[in-house]
Design an enzyme around this catalytic site. Structure first.
Site, PDB file in Angstrom:
ATOM      1  N   GLU A  47     -18.963  75.904  25.758  1.00 27.45           N
ATOM      2  CA  GLU A  47     -18.935  76.143  24.316  1.00 27.45           C
ATOM      3  C   GLU A  47     -18.780  74.825  23.559  1.00 27.45           C
ATOM      4  OE1 GLU A  47     -17.263  77.638  26.705  1.00 27.45           O
ATOM      5  OE2 GLU A  47     -16.579  79.631  26.152  1.00 27.45           O
ATOM      6  N   CYS A  83     -12.130  79.912  26.170  1.00 24.34           N
ATOM      7  CA  CYS A  83     -10.731  79.497  26.351  1.00 24.34           C
ATOM      8  C   CYS A  83     -10.113  79.163  24.984  1.00 24.34           C
ATOM      9  CB  CYS A  83     -10.650  78.294  27.296  1.00 24.34           C
ATOM     10  SG  CYS A  83     -11.040  76.716  26.515  1.00 24.34           S
ATOM     11  N   CYS A  86     -11.494  76.026  23.153  1.00 26.23           N
ATOM     12  CA  CYS A  86     -12.809  76.244  22.524  1.00 26.23           C
ATOM     13  C   CYS A  86     -12.673  77.093  21.255  1.00 26.23           C
ATOM     14  CB  CYS A  86     -13.763  76.904  23.516  1.00 26.23           C
ATOM     15  SG  CYS A  86     -14.278  75.770  24.821  1.00 26.23           S
TER      16      CYS A  86
END
Ligand code: THU
Length: 128
Positions: A47, A83, A86
Site C-alpha cells: 500500500e 496494517c 499504512c
C-alpha cells in the site's frame, strides 16, 4: 490490478506477496508490491509503495485503493487488510470516505478509511 501487482512483490523472507492498486482523483492508477529487507524493519508494504509512487508523481487526492495478499505464487484465499502504519499513511492524504477494497480469489470486501481507522490523528490536528 491489485491481484496482478502481487507479481511485483519482493518478499523472500515472509513468502507473503501483497499487491495494491491506488486510484487517484486524477483517474490514474498506481500499483505497488511489498518490498522486504534482510534487516526486516525497512520493509515497505504494498500500500505504501503505491502511495509513495503516486505522491512522488505529484498526486495528492485519492478515491480508493484495492489490496490483495497471500502466499506467494498462489491466489489469495483470505482478505488482507492494511496494517496500522499504512492506514496512517492513507489518513495523511485521504478523507473519511476513501474506499479500501480487499480482494481475494472469489470476491471483495469494501470498507471506508473511517471504518478502519476511527478516532484518528490527522493533518487537521496540526492545523490550529
Ligand atoms: N504487508 C503488506 O504489504 N501489506 C499489508 O497490508 C500487510 C503486510 C507485507 C509486509 C511484509 O512484507 C509481508 O506482508 C508480511 O507481513
Amino acid at each position: 490490478m491489485a491481484l496482478q501487482a502481487r507479481e511485483t512483490a519482493y518478499c523472500p523472507y515472509s513468502g507473503f506477496a501483497v499487491g495494491a492498486a491506488l486510484l487517484a482523483e486524477s483517474g490514474r492508477i498506481y500499483t505497488g508490491g511489498n518490498i522486504e529487507n534482510a534487516a526486516y524493519t525497512p520493509t515497505n508494504c504494498a500500500e505504501r509503495t503505491a502511495f509513495f509512487k503516486a505522491v512522488s508523481e505529484g498526486e495528492r487526492r485519492f478515491a480508493a485503493i484495492a489490496v490483495a495478499g497471500g502466499k506467494a505464487g498462489e491466489t489469495p484465499v483470505e482478505f488482507c487488510a492494511p496494517c496500522g502504519v499504512c492506514r496512517q499513511v492513507m489518513r495523511e492524504f485521504c478523507a473519511d470516505d476513501f474506499k479500501i477494497v480487499l480482494a481475494k480469489a472469489d470476491g471483495v470486501q469494501i470498507h471506508t478509511l473511517a471504518q478502519l481507522l476511527p478516532q484518528s490523528f490527522s493533518p487537521a490536528n496540526l492545523a490550529k
